[in-house]
Design an enzyme around this catalytic site. Structure first.
Site, mmCIF file in Angstrom:
data_model
loop_
_atom_site.group_PDB
_atom_site.id
_atom_site.type_symbol
_atom_site.label_atom_id
_atom_site.label_comp_id
_atom_site.label_asym_id
_atom_site.label_seq_id
_atom_site.Cartn_x
_atom_site.Cartn_y
_atom_site.Cartn_z
ATOM 1 N N CYS A 15 14.997 33.143 0.289
ATOM 2 C CA CYS A 15 14.327 32.040 0.998
ATOM 3 C C CYS A 15 14.541 32.259 2.492
ATOM 4 O O CYS A 15 14.783 33.396 2.917
ATOM 5 C CB CYS A 15 14.831 30.686 0.519
ATOM 6 S SG CYS A 15 16.603 30.408 0.762
ATOM 7 N N ASN A 18 18.949 30.931 2.959
ATOM 8 C CA ASN A 18 19.883 31.285 1.868
ATOM 9 C C ASN A 18 20.982 30.231 1.692
ATOM 10 O O ASN A 18 22.115 30.543 1.334
ATOM 11 C CB ASN A 18 20.493 32.683 2.066
ATOM 12 C CG ASN A 18 21.245 33.210 0.836
ATOM 13 O OD1 ASN A 18 22.207 33.969 0.983
ATOM 14 N ND2 ASN A 18 20.845 32.842 -0.354
ATOM 15 N N CYS A 20 19.708 26.799 0.539
ATOM 16 C CA CYS A 20 19.114 25.759 -0.327
ATOM 17 C C CYS A 20 18.408 26.379 -1.536
ATOM 18 O O CYS A 20 18.963 26.410 -2.640
ATOM 19 C CB CYS A 20 18.128 24.897 0.457
ATOM 20 S SG CYS A 20 18.859 24.033 1.868
ATOM 21 N N ARG A 21 17.199 26.878 -1.344
ATOM 22 C CA ARG A 21 16.385 27.287 -2.491
ATOM 23 C C ARG A 21 16.887 28.529 -3.196
ATOM 24 O O ARG A 21 16.995 28.538 -4.438
ATOM 25 C CB ARG A 21 14.927 27.517 -2.041
ATOM 26 C CG ARG A 21 14.215 26.251 -1.652
ATOM 27 C CD ARG A 21 12.938 26.540 -0.896
ATOM 28 N NE ARG A 21 13.222 27.141 0.414
ATOM 29 C CZ ARG A 21 12.313 27.584 1.259
ATOM 30 N NH1 ARG A 21 11.036 27.528 0.919
ATOM 31 N NH2 ARG A 21 12.658 28.082 2.423
ATOM 32 N N SER A 22 17.170 29.602 -2.457
ATOM 33 C CA SER A 22 17.543 30.841 -3.165
ATOM 34 C C SER A 22 18.924 30.764 -3.826
ATOM 35 O O SER A 22 19.093 31.347 -4.907
ATOM 36 C CB SER A 22 17.387 32.084 -2.275
ATOM 37 O OG SER A 22 18.197 32.026 -1.137
ATOM 38 N N ASP A 130 10.415 24.073 1.277
ATOM 39 C CA ASP A 130 11.733 24.016 1.907
ATOM 40 C C ASP A 130 12.272 22.577 1.874
ATOM 41 O O ASP A 130 11.666 21.671 2.447
ATOM 42 C CB ASP A 130 11.527 24.479 3.361
ATOM 43 C CG ASP A 130 12.787 24.437 4.173
ATOM 44 O OD1 ASP A 130 13.824 24.003 3.659
ATOM 45 O OD2 ASP A 130 12.715 24.834 5.352
HETATM 46 P P1 4NP Z 1 16.381 27.444 2.535
HETATM 47 O O1 4NP Z 1 16.319 26.140 3.438
HETATM 48 O O2 4NP Z 1 15.462 28.449 3.185
HETATM 49 O O3 4NP Z 1 15.872 26.976 1.222
HETATM 50 O O4 4NP Z 1 17.820 27.897 2.517
HETATM 51 C C1 4NP Z 1 16.563 26.147 4.820
HETATM 52 C C2 4NP Z 1 17.844 26.141 5.293
HETATM 53 C C3 4NP Z 1 18.078 26.093 6.656
HETATM 54 C C4 4NP Z 1 16.997 26.054 7.527
HETATM 55 C C5 4NP Z 1 15.712 26.062 7.045
HETATM 56 C C6 4NP Z 1 15.490 26.113 5.689
HETATM 57 N N1 4NP Z 1 17.239 25.980 8.917
HETATM 58 O O5 4NP Z 1 16.264 25.855 9.684
HETATM 59 O O6 4NP Z 1 18.396 26.047 9.355
#
Ligand code: 4NP
Length: 166
Positions: A15, A18, A20-22, A130
């Site tokens: 993602c 790294n 939340c989703r992945s 996201d």
């Molecule tokens: P992820 O979510 O891609 O599912 O891990 C996010 C985590 C952090 C951020 C964006 C999306 N960020 O902008 O810090």
């Protein structure tokens, strides 16, 4: 040249951050792979460097735990060149992740790259949104989405083996 068919199954979920989703996809797929008795290396990474070394988001840990999956021991990292040779398959959560992965794929990389939701055959491969700026309910729906796709993916691998193309 060595292709995917000669390797042991190994899957990387990717993602943006790294955290939340992945990490949720990694946890859900580890559980699904165990149910299908798959012998498989599993990891996750982000396209961005913001959260390198961080534990998954507490909301992701909580919803995974509520579903019997422990992901608190994961540590965020950024996708790197070697991942395109080390893993047989790389799964992106959304189109932006997919584009980011493809943009840095070495020309001779052997990993097959696809959207995770491509595993949901018969349904549209809809990206996993996201949840970072969302609430607990959004994390719960992301958990449901990654779990459904992870189960479908593990079932495909159990049927087709490492040569699976999505
Ligand atoms: P992820 O979510 O891609 O599912 O891990 C996010 C985590 C952090 C951020 C964006 C999306 N960020 O902008 O810090």
């Amino acid at each position: 040249m060595q292709g995917v068919g000669d390797k042991n199954l190994s899957v990387l979920f990717v993602c943006l951050g790294n955290i939340c989703r992945s990490p949720m996809a990694e946890g859900a797929f580890r559980a699904a792979a165990a149910r299908h008795a798959l012998d498989c290396e599993v990891d996750s990474a982000g396209t961005a460097s913001y959260h390198i070394g961080s534990q998954p988001d507490l909301r992701a840990i909580a919803i995974a735990r509520a579903n019997g999956v422990e992901i608190a021991d994961q540590s965020a990292r950024q996708i790197e060149r070697n991942d395109f040779f080390r893993f047989t398959h790389i799964f992106a959560m959304d189109e932006a992740n997919l584009a980011g992965i493809k943009a840095q794929a070495p020309r001779d990389g052997t990993a097959r790259v696809a959207l995770l939701t491509a595993a949901l055959q018969g349904k549209q491969a809809k990206p996993i949104a996201d949840p970072y700026y969302g609430d607990d309910a959004l994390f719960a729906s992301v958990w449901d989405e990654v779990s459904e796709a992870a189960e479908a993916l593990a079932a495909h691998f159990a049927q087709v083996g490492v040569d699976l193309r999505l």
